[in-house]
Design a protein around this motif. Structure first.
Motif, PDB file in Angstrom:
ATOM      1  N   PHE A  68       0.846  -1.189   0.000  1.00  0.00           N
ATOM      2  CA  PHE A  68       0.000   0.000   0.000  1.00  0.00           C
ATOM      3  C   PHE A  68       0.884   1.243   0.000  1.00  0.00           C
ATOM      4  N   ARG A  69       0.625   2.169  -0.931  1.00  0.00           N
ATOM      5  CA  ARG A  69       1.386   3.421  -1.020  1.00  0.00           C
ATOM      6  C   ARG A  69       0.420   4.588  -0.895  1.00  0.00           C
ATOM      7  N   LEU A  70       0.431   5.165   0.304  1.00  0.00           N
ATOM      8  CA  LEU A  70      -0.532   6.224   0.627  1.00  0.00           C
ATOM      9  C   LEU A  70      -0.562   7.379  -0.389  1.00  0.00           C
ATOM     10  N   CYS A  86      11.611  -4.494  -5.775  1.00  0.00           N
ATOM     11  CA  CYS A  86      12.110  -4.317  -4.412  1.00  0.00           C
ATOM     12  C   CYS A  86      12.964  -3.053  -4.350  1.00  0.00           C
ATOM     13  N   ALA A  87      12.775  -2.246  -3.314  1.00  0.00           N
ATOM     14  CA  ALA A  87      13.507  -0.977  -3.223  1.00  0.00           C
ATOM     15  C   ALA A  87      13.585  -0.505  -1.790  1.00  0.00           C
ATOM     16  N   GLY A  88      14.577   0.316  -1.529  1.00  0.00           N
ATOM     17  CA  GLY A  88      14.677   0.876  -0.187  1.00  0.00           C
ATOM     18  C   GLY A  88      15.553   2.098  -0.160  1.00  0.00           C
ATOM     19  N   LEU A  89      15.459   2.795   0.943  1.00  0.00           N
ATOM     20  CA  LEU A  89      16.278   3.993   1.110  1.00  0.00           C
ATOM     21  C   LEU A  89      17.683   3.588   1.526  1.00  0.00           C
ATOM     22  N   GLU A 105      15.303  -8.342   3.342  1.00  0.00           N
ATOM     23  CA  GLU A 105      14.196  -7.916   4.200  1.00  0.00           C
ATOM     24  C   GLU A 105      12.838  -8.012   3.494  1.00  0.00           C
ATOM     25  N   GLU A 106      12.804  -7.531   2.250  1.00  0.00           N
ATOM     26  CA  GLU A 106      11.508  -7.432   1.565  1.00  0.00           C
ATOM     27  C   GLU A 106      11.114  -8.714   0.836  1.00  0.00           C
ATOM     28  N   THR A 107      12.093  -9.449   0.289  1.00  0.00           N
ATOM     29  CA  THR A 107      11.736 -10.625  -0.519  1.00  0.00           C
ATOM     30  C   THR A 107      12.169 -11.948   0.103  1.00  0.00           C
ATOM     31  N   GLN A 154       6.461  -1.083  10.128  1.00  0.00           N
ATOM     32  CA  GLN A 154       5.067  -1.324   9.703  1.00  0.00           C
ATOM     33  C   GLN A 154       4.956  -1.561   8.201  1.00  0.00           C
ATOM     34  N   GLU A 155       5.954  -2.293   7.668  1.00  0.00           N
ATOM     35  CA  GLU A 155       5.886  -2.626   6.252  1.00  0.00           C
ATOM     36  C   GLU A 155       5.089  -3.918   6.103  1.00  0.00           C
ATOM     37  N   ASN A 156       4.112  -3.914   5.220  1.00  0.00           N
ATOM     38  CA  ASN A 156       3.335  -5.128   4.914  1.00  0.00           C
ATOM     39  C   ASN A 156       3.523  -5.381   3.434  1.00  0.00           C
TER      40      ASN A 156
HETATM   41 MG   LIG Z   1      10.907  -0.613   0.242  1.00  0.00          MG
END
Ligand SMILES: [Mg+2]
Ligand SMILES: Nc1nc2c(ncn2[C@@H]2O[C@H](COP(=O)(O)OP(=O)(O)O[C@H]3O[C@H](CO)[C@@H](O)[C@H](O)[C@@H]3O)[C@@H](O)[C@H]2O)c(=O)[nH]1
Length: 196
Positions: A68-70, A86-89, A105-107, A154-156
């Motif tokens: 979900f991307r607000l 997949c992406a991150g800061l 972390e994400e995958t 709170q990443e889903n």
């Molecule tokens: Mg990310």
């Protein structure tokens, strides 16, 4: 750091630093006719990022994520759900270290070698961010966990393994409409990344 002789930064004001930082810059800009003009522009600084396309040549598949991307929810995306690479800061890491950590972390995949393909300013009129793009092969032996993101943040995040051809179709149909993801899929097409 600043080398443009036609630009003189006059002042910088922090408008918000609640989560990331929104600044207003006032600067003098010398036009082509020599006249100096005062301008002000806001710049949203949320740091830099990295993104990656994970691909498997034998399965002809790729790994994407869904979350979900607000901001998109407030601008025409009826469910707010986005299918993305997949992406991150970056935090303080370098881009490659960052994308390895984010990928796990994400995958859930602990990847081997990664290849940097390009970097891009994604929204140069308003956002400072530069995004580093990578590709890497994955296979089942690299799967260390379920992925899903960081609970503390709170990443889903849902992990999606899909056929590359299906992803290409989803780009055509508009189901995939995240810029970084589109760039990676098109890179894979242009360079025959999944060719045996
Ligand atoms: Mg990310
Ligand atoms: N509390 C709070 N959390 C936030 C806020 N903004 C972002 N976050 C959280 O901060 C975390 C950042 O997660 P990352 O995985 O490091 O970043 P990302 O949001 O996936 O960003 C990536 O994708 C972006 C969109 O395509 C890219 O712009 C970015 O460079 C990066 O690649 C996420 O859990 C996100 O929800 C906020 O205003 N408040």
């Amino acid at each position: 750091m600043f080398t443009n002789k036609n630009v003189k930064i006059v002042s910088e004001e922090v408008l918000s630093d609640n989560w990331y930082t929104l600044r207003k810059f006032t600067f003098d800009y010398q036009r082509k006719d020599g006249v100096w003009e005062r301008q002000s522009r806001e710049a949203y600084d949320r740091g830099n990022g990295a993104t990656i396309l994970l691909y498997n040549k034998i399965k002809q598949s790729i790994i994407l994520t869904q979350q979900f991307r607000l901001p998109t929810y407030t601008n025409g995306n009826a469910t707010g759900m986005m299918i993305e690479s997949c992406a991150g800061l970056l935090d303080k890491d370098n881009a490659e270290a960052c994308i390895r950590r984010e990928t796990e972390e994400e995958t859930g995949y602990k990847i081997g070698s990664v290849k940097k393909i390009f970097e891009a300013y994604m929204s140069p009129g308003s956002v400072t961010e530069i995004l580093y793009f990578f590709v890497a092969e994955y296979d089942e032996g690299m799967k260390m966990g379920a992925g899903g993101g960081c609970d503390a943040e709170q990443e889903n995040i849902e992990v999606m393994e899909i056929a590359f051809e299906k992803a290409v179709q989803m780009l055509k149909s508009g189901e995939i409409r995240d810029a970084k993801t589109m760039m990676l899929i098109q890179y894979a097409q242009l360079n025959n990344l999944l060719a045996a």
